[in-house]
Structures are given as C-alpha cells and as structure tokens.
Write a protein that holds these residues in place. Structure first.
Motif, PDB file in Angstrom:
ATOM      1  N   ILE A 187     -11.633   3.772  -9.126  1.00 33.56           N
ATOM      2  CA  ILE A 187     -10.460   4.066  -8.301  1.00 33.56           C
ATOM      3  C   ILE A 187      -9.345   3.123  -8.723  1.00 33.56           C
ATOM      4  CG2 ILE A 187      -9.470   3.976  -5.974  1.00 33.56           C
ATOM      5  CD1 ILE A 187     -12.136   4.774  -4.834  1.00 33.56           C
ATOM      6  N   GLU A 188      -8.156   3.682  -8.937  1.00 35.98           N
ATOM      7  CA  GLU A 188      -6.982   2.871  -9.280  1.00 35.98           C
ATOM      8  C   GLU A 188      -6.060   2.781  -8.069  1.00 35.98           C
ATOM      9  OE1 GLU A 188      -6.362   3.393 -14.112  1.00 35.98           O
ATOM     10  OE2 GLU A 188      -4.966   4.342 -12.696  1.00 35.98           O
ATOM     11  N   ILE A 189      -5.637   1.564  -7.750  1.00 37.58           N
ATOM     12  CA  ILE A 189      -4.762   1.317  -6.598  1.00 37.58           C
ATOM     13  C   ILE A 189      -3.464   0.699  -7.123  1.00 37.58           C
ATOM     14  CG2 ILE A 189      -4.533   0.159  -4.374  1.00 37.58           C
ATOM     15  CD1 ILE A 189      -7.653  -0.142  -4.487  1.00 37.58           C
ATOM     16  N   THR A 190      -2.345   1.349  -6.815  1.00 38.89           N
ATOM     17  CA  THR A 190      -1.042   0.827  -7.214  1.00 38.89           C
ATOM     18  C   THR A 190      -0.226   0.539  -5.957  1.00 38.89           C
ATOM     19  OG1 THR A 190      -1.105   2.125  -9.252  1.00 38.89           O
ATOM     20  CG2 THR A 190       1.026   1.221  -8.589  1.00 38.89           C
ATOM     21  N   ILE A 191       0.272  -0.679  -5.854  1.00 45.23           N
ATOM     22  CA  ILE A 191       1.039  -1.104  -4.670  1.00 45.23           C
ATOM     23  C   ILE A 191       2.410  -1.588  -5.108  1.00 45.23           C
ATOM     24  CG2 ILE A 191       1.081  -2.624  -2.666  1.00 45.23           C
ATOM     25  CD1 ILE A 191      -1.961  -2.981  -3.056  1.00 45.23           C
ATOM     26  N   LEU A 192       3.433  -1.108  -4.443  1.00 46.54           N
ATOM     27  CA  LEU A 192       4.794  -1.585  -4.671  1.00 46.54           C
ATOM     28  C   LEU A 192       5.428  -1.887  -3.329  1.00 46.54           C
ATOM     29  CD1 LEU A 192       7.412  -2.074  -6.328  1.00 46.54           C
ATOM     30  CD2 LEU A 192       7.908   0.373  -6.042  1.00 46.54           C
ATOM     31  N   VAL A 193       5.899  -3.115  -3.159  1.00 49.76           N
ATOM     32  CA  VAL A 193       6.611  -3.508  -1.948  1.00 49.76           C
ATOM     33  C   VAL A 193       8.008  -3.942  -2.359  1.00 49.76           C
ATOM     34  CG1 VAL A 193       6.727  -5.081   0.004  1.00 49.76           C
ATOM     35  CG2 VAL A 193       4.501  -4.239  -0.779  1.00 49.76           C
ATOM     36  N   ASN A 194       9.020  -3.269  -1.824  1.00 50.18           N
ATOM     37  CA  ASN A 194      10.413  -3.598  -2.110  1.00 50.18           C
ATOM     38  C   ASN A 194      11.060  -4.003  -0.790  1.00 50.18           C
ATOM     39  OD1 ASN A 194      13.244  -3.518  -2.605  1.00 50.18           O
ATOM     40  ND2 ASN A 194      12.895  -2.181  -4.380  1.00 50.18           N
ATOM     41  N   SER A 195      11.239  -5.309  -0.589  1.00 50.09           N
ATOM     42  CA  SER A 195      11.765  -5.773   0.696  1.00 50.09           C
ATOM     43  C   SER A 195      13.229  -5.409   0.871  1.00 50.09           C
ATOM     44  CB  SER A 195      11.577  -7.290   0.806  1.00 50.09           C
ATOM     45  OG  SER A 195      12.252  -7.962  -0.244  1.00 50.09           O
ATOM     46  N   ALA A 196      13.981  -5.306  -0.232  1.00 53.45           N
ATOM     47  CA  ALA A 196      15.399  -4.955  -0.123  1.00 53.45           C
ATOM     48  C   ALA A 196      15.559  -3.528   0.379  1.00 53.45           C
ATOM     49  CB  ALA A 196      16.087  -5.133  -1.473  1.00 53.45           C
ATOM     50  N   LEU A 204       2.366   3.247  -1.990  1.00 54.45           N
ATOM     51  CA  LEU A 204       0.948   3.056  -2.283  1.00 54.45           C
ATOM     52  C   LEU A 204       0.412   4.319  -2.958  1.00 54.45           C
ATOM     53  CD1 LEU A 204      -1.818   1.555  -1.890  1.00 54.45           C
ATOM     54  CD2 LEU A 204      -1.971   2.692   0.330  1.00 54.45           C
ATOM     55  N   SER A 205      -0.267   4.107  -4.069  1.00 50.87           N
ATOM     56  CA  SER A 205      -0.850   5.227  -4.797  1.00 50.87           C
ATOM     57  C   SER A 205      -2.331   4.943  -5.039  1.00 50.87           C
ATOM     58  CB  SER A 205      -0.138   5.450  -6.137  1.00 50.87           C
ATOM     59  OG  SER A 205      -0.773   6.486  -6.872  1.00 50.87           O
ATOM     60  N   ILE A 206      -3.177   5.925  -4.748  1.00 52.09           N
ATOM     61  CA  ILE A 206      -4.611   5.782  -4.965  1.00 52.09           C
ATOM     62  C   ILE A 206      -5.096   6.983  -5.784  1.00 52.09           C
ATOM     63  CG2 ILE A 206      -6.888   5.777  -3.877  1.00 52.09           C
ATOM     64  CD1 ILE A 206      -5.808   4.162  -1.649  1.00 52.09           C
ATOM     65  N   LYS A 207      -5.751   6.678  -6.906  1.00 49.87           N
ATOM     66  CA  LYS A 207      -6.224   7.710  -7.826  1.00 49.87           C
ATOM     67  C   LYS A 207      -7.690   7.452  -8.139  1.00 49.87           C
ATOM     68  CE  LYS A 207      -5.256   9.805 -12.345  1.00 49.87           C
ATOM     69  NZ  LYS A 207      -4.369   9.743 -13.546  1.00 49.87           N
ATOM     70  N   ASP A 208      -8.495   8.524  -8.202  1.00 46.51           N
ATOM     71  CA  ASP A 208      -9.913   8.368  -8.541  1.00 46.51           C
ATOM     72  C   ASP A 208     -10.277   9.316  -9.669  1.00 46.51           C
ATOM     73  OD1 ASP A 208     -11.249  10.961  -7.406  1.00 46.51           O
ATOM     74  OD2 ASP A 208      -9.943  10.276  -5.777  1.00 46.51           O
ATOM     75  N   ASP A 209     -11.462   9.138 -10.243  1.00 44.62           N
ATOM     76  CA  ASP A 209     -11.881   9.967 -11.375  1.00 44.62           C
ATOM     77  C   ASP A 209     -12.686  11.186 -10.937  1.00 44.62           C
ATOM     78  OD1 ASP A 209     -14.281   8.782 -10.574  1.00 44.62           O
ATOM     79  OD2 ASP A 209     -15.065   8.735 -12.621  1.00 44.62           O
ATOM     80  N   GLY A 210     -12.613  11.499  -9.650  1.00 45.19           N
ATOM     81  CA  GLY A 210     -13.343  12.644  -9.128  1.00 45.19           C
ATOM     82  C   GLY A 210     -12.626  13.954  -9.365  1.00 45.19           C
ATOM     83  N   ASP A 211     -13.186  15.014  -8.800  1.00 46.40           N
ATOM     84  CA  ASP A 211     -12.634  16.363  -8.975  1.00 46.40           C
ATOM     85  C   ASP A 211     -11.455  16.629  -8.057  1.00 46.40           C
ATOM     86  OD1 ASP A 211     -14.628  16.846 -10.848  1.00 46.40           O
ATOM     87  OD2 ASP A 211     -16.027  17.571  -9.305  1.00 46.40           O
ATOM     88  N   GLY A 212     -11.198  15.703  -7.140  1.00 48.04           N
ATOM     89  CA  GLY A 212     -10.102  15.898  -6.198  1.00 48.04           C
ATOM     90  C   GLY A 212     -10.566  16.596  -4.941  1.00 48.04           C
ATOM     91  N   TYR A 213      -9.685  16.648  -3.974  1.00 46.06           N
ATOM     92  CA  TYR A 213      -9.997  17.347  -2.728  1.00 46.06           C
ATOM     93  C   TYR A 213      -8.744  18.044  -2.253  1.00 46.06           C
ATOM     94  CZ  TYR A 213      -7.629  13.479  -0.392  1.00 46.06           C
ATOM     95  OH  TYR A 213      -6.706  12.555   0.003  1.00 46.06           O
TER      96      TYR A 213
END
Length: 561
Positions: free
Chosen positions: A492-501, A507-516
């Motif tokens: 599972i890949e987790i990408t986090i971006l916080v921009n206080s301005a 938040l993005s979450i990606k896995d190697d599964g078939d999806g749902y």
C-alpha cells in the motif's frame, strides 16, 4: 502418690515466701519431688531484694497482720505482675481474705492444708494462667495478621486503582459514582478517546464482588485501553473482550458489560449491551428518550462463533444525557426487604442543584438506614451537551507555521497489518500543529481508506460477510488468516500533503489489489461499514481512480476551526 497427681502440670520454678524455716523445708522437699525448682525466701531476706523474673508461680505462707500481709502481696504482685499468686494462711477472717483478693491474689487456702490438695490448686492456677498467656499470644498474633492483611489489602487496592487509572482517560463531561461493598470493587467504569476523536465508555460488572470480581475485570481494562488507542470498532472491541474472558478458564465466572461509542464525526451514538441494565438516554427536561436494553449474553459465556456483535445506534443529538449503571444500585435491599428499584434512581437523576454523588449517596443512605451495601454500585452520567461543546472548543493554534509537509510511504508484507501505522499518521498530524478537529477528521478518513485498501484490496475480503451479524466473526478469522500470508508483493502506498497556507490536507492511498467499487458503498450495512459515505461527509473532495485501487481525498479547514 497417685497417678492423677503425677499428671499435674506444675510450674518449673516456684517462689515460696515464708517466715517459717520448717514450712519452707516442707514446701521445698514436696515440690522438688514433684519436679519443681523451689526458692524459699523469708521476710528479712525479702527486704530490699530484687525479685527474679524467672519464677512462674508465687506461694505466700507468712503469718502477718492483715495490713502487713496486704502490703507484702501488693509489692509482690507489682514485682511479678503476670504470675499466679496463692496465699496459705491461718487467718480465716473474711475481711482479710477479701483484701488479699483485691490486691491480686488468685487463691487463698486456710490452714491446715493437705499438700496434695495444695499441689492440685497450684496446678490448676498455673494451667489457667498458661491458657490466658496462650490466649494473649494468639490474640497478639491474630492482631498482627489482621494488621498485615489490612496493610496488604491497602497496598493491593492502591495498585489496583492506579492500574485502572492508567487504562482510563478522565473526561470532564463524565460524572461517575462508585461504591464498593468490599475492599475491592467488582464494577469498573472506563473512558477513552481514540485518535479519530471518538469517545468510548465501558461499564462492567463482574460476578460477585471483592477481590475475586476485581481480578476478572483488570485484564479487560488493558484490552479496552489498547483498542481505544488503535481506534477499533465497537464490535471488534466486544469480540476481543469476550474472547479474553472465555479463554481465561474461569468457568462460571462472567462479566456483564456495556460498551458505548460516541462519534462526533458520524454524529452517532453506538451501544453494545451484554447483560447490563438499560442504558438511558435523556432529553433536556429529563424525559427518557430511549432505552438501550441488553441484547446479548455477558462477556465470557459464549465462544467466538456464537458471540453476537450487533450494536444499537442512534443520532448523537437525540438526547442530552446518557446514564449507565450497574444492577447493584437498583438491587440494594433495606431492613424491610424492599428493593431500591429503578424508579428511585430515576427520581434522583431528575433532581438538580447538587452533584450526582451527593444525590445518589444521600438517597441510598436514607433508604438503607443501618443496612450495609450488599453489592457494588456504579452510576455514570455523560453530559452530551458538554461533549458537543468540548469538541467545539478544542485546542486551536492561532498561528500554524506556513509551509508544506509532503511524505510518501510504501508499506508491504506483514507490516501492513500493524496498527501502529495508524497511530504514526495521527502523531504526524499532531506534530505539524494541525487543529484537533482537523486531526480527528483526517484520522477517521485515513483509517477508513487504509482499512478498505487492506481488507478489500490486498486481502480480498468480501464486504458481504459483514452484512450478516453471524458472519462478522468469520470475517475476522479470515482477516487474521490472510494477514499471515502477506508477502512483499502486497503493498500500500500512502501519499500525504499538508499545505498550511492553503489550509488543506491531501491524502492518497493506493494498493496493488484489483480495486473495489464505490458505487455500492453507500448501501453498505449500517451495522458495520462507514464506507465512502462517511469519507465524503468529512472531506471537501473525494476521487476514486479506476479500477478502485487508489483513492485521493482533500480535507480543508478554516481559521476558526
């Protein structure tokens, strides 16, 4: 000599006070023959002599005036306070005998005397004194044991209470009153706050009361604390608590328990009640809006396959107060055999102007009179209005450092099942000074997306299993089994971006599964899935990338959050 006389228990060391040398020799020969060490002292030798403490019996044979004899006996009794004292005298005057007894003489024999009878009296007095001494020693030993027991009880009680305190988070809007029928209370009330902001309440009542009941409850506190910290679902918490008790091997011991989850994000109140009295939801005027009655067996009775995890739900705004109590309140009986009952409890809950503790203890004392408490008592009142206000008034940061935080994490293999990853995300949000309300929303979203990616994407578990209450346990068992088979090819890949301005978190979450598919998620069973419906409520934007194995969400906040 008779065989009975030979069986007499005589003192080992005998002090004889006499002015007659012939009587002294007679006593010495007779009692020496009986096996006693005899020391004869006359009145002249007694003057100024320090009397030894090694004697076990005192025999006084002095022909003195009553006053002088009384004075001698006083001095002897003071010097040897705990020894039997027997007087042999020719004076048969009642007043003289009475004075002797008043100064501590144990027995008075009027001459002439039979020495065998005298030895019998000495044996009886000596034996009685030994019994008194033994009783004193036993009393002292018992007093010491009682003191040691109380001391150990106090230490154990303090350790027990401190351990329970470690597993509970005090909440200002929860008022609890506990009264133990014994040194240890067989009831516990625990509170906790999960990283997503949900509030958890646990009220448990173990079989019996005292230490035996307290021992059953302590492990539950540890599990509750750990699962609240992980933000686990209420149903899963009930399963784990039940399994721990069922596997403990306590047999006929079980624990009635009620679990409550208050979710501000979902605006929902969830209750699991197993063997406890009704949980009462009141409105502002004090009217009962709803009763959450027991629908399940107590913890520890059923095994995992038969255990029911169904929870009852209501909107959190449906009432203003939530009251939980153990049956020890309503089942108290007074000297007339009357029950305290639920109606008396409802009456005092409706009163205002004093604390819950003052009202409850006052009502119980008036009802019971001099009757002792027969069972442990716990009443917990949660002010939902104050809960709402506490969320509205959570910590705010007037100045969040301007800038961006971006991070990409790839998790694979069995590390995917580690709950610590969820807490790491929560700690990251806290360390970059995001407002608490935003952190709670973001954590709820992250937990839902991550669990969806793991359960449906990686482990390929069908969500239909959770639609059936009986299938929930099977769902958990399959989940545990498939987690053990994870390899490094599962990720599972987790990408986090916080921009206080810009005041946003992406938040993005990606896995190697078939999806749902996100199409049917809105129809997911209310008993289990929060799904994308909740995610969409908490986020400003939700994007699911086909075939459904990547989800990107945006959470925004305003300056006044």
């Amino acid at each position: 000599m008779t065989s009975d006389s030979e069986q007499l228990t005589l003192p080992r060391c005998l002090l004889v006070l006499t002015d007659s040398p012939s009587n002294g020799l007679l006593y010495e020969d007779f009692f020496s023959y009986k096996g006693c060490l005899v020391d004869c002292i006359d009145s002249q030798a007694l003057q100024g002599k320090r009397i030894s403490k090694s004697y076990e019996f005192v025999l006084v044979d002095m022909e003195l005036p009553a006053d002088e004899l009384t004075e001698l006996l006083k001095r002897t009794a003071a010097a040897l306070p705990d020894l039997p004292l027997l007087v042999v005298n020719t004076d048969a005057d009642f007043r003289c005998i009475e004075q002797c007894f008043r100064v501590g003489v144990n027995d008075y024999v009027v001459k002439p005397v039979n020495l065998e009878l005298l030895s019998f009296k000495v044996s009886q007095l000596y034996g009685a004194e030994q019994l008194i001494k033994d009783a004193r020693h036993q009393q002292h030993a018992l007093r010491h044991l009682v003191y040691q027991h109380q001391f150990n009880q106090e230490i154990a009680h303090n350790v027990y209470e401190n351990m329970l305190a470690r597993f509970s988070t005090p909440l200002p809007y929860c008022d609890v009153v506990k009264v133990a029928a014994d040194e240890f209370c067989g009831d516990i009330f625990l509170t906790g706050k999960a990283p997503n902001g949900n509030v958890y309440l646990l009220l448990a009542d173990a079989t019996g009361h005292g230490l035996a009941a307290a021992i059953q409850i302590l492990p539950l506190a540890n599990i509750f604390h750990a699962m609240v910290a992980k933000g686990c679902e209420l149903s899963l918490m009930a399963v784990e608590l039940n399994q721990r008790l069922h596997d403990s091997g306590l047999g006929d011991r079980f624990v009635a328990c009620c679990l409550v989850e208050l979710s501000q994000n979902a605006r929902e109140l969830r209750v699991w009640n197993g063997g406890m009295p009704d949980v009462l939801l009141f409105d502002e005027p004090g009217k009962i809006v709803h009763r959450f009655s027991s629908q399940h067996m107590a913890l520890g009775v059923l095994d995992r396959k038969l255990f029911s995890v169904a929870t009852e739900r209501m909107p959190i705004d449906a009432g203003t107060r939530l009251v939980m109590f153990s049956d020890g309140v309503t089942e108290q009986r007074n000297q007339h055999g009357d029950w305290f009952g639920e109606q008396r409890l409802l009456n005092l809950l409706a009163e205002t102007g004093s604390s819950l503790e003052q009202r409850l203890i006052g009502a119980l004392n008036e009802f019971l009179g001099n009757t002792d408490y027969k069972d442990d008592i716990t009443v917990a009142e949660t002010d939902l209005t104050q809960l709402h206000k506490s969320v509205e008034n959570t910590e705010h940061y007037k100045q969040i450092p301007q800038g961006c935080v971006e991070s990409k994490i790839r998790v694979s293999g069995r590390m995917l099942g580690e709950a610590g990853l969820l807490n790491t995300f929560s700690q990251l949000l806290k360390n970059i000074y995001l407002p608490e309300e935003v952190r709670h929303r973001a954590y709820t979203v992250f937990t839902e997306l991550y669990n969806n990616a793991l359960d449906h994407g990686i482990l390929r578990l069908p969500s239909e299993l959770k639609d059936d209450f009986d299938g929930f346990v099977d769902y958990l068992e399959q989940r545990d089994k498939r987690k053990q088979a994870l390899s490094e090819n599962d990720w599972i890949e987790i990408t986090i971006l916080v921009n206080s301005a810009r005041q946003l978190l992406r938040l993005s979450i990606k896995d190697d599964g078939d999806g749902y598919s996100s199409e049917g998620d809105g129809n997911e069973s209310e008993a289990f899935g929060r799904g994308l419906m909740l995610v969409k409520q908490l986020c400003h934007a939700v994007e699911v990338t086909p075939p459904g194995n990547e989800t990107t969400v945006t959470v925004k906040w305003e300056d006044n959050e």
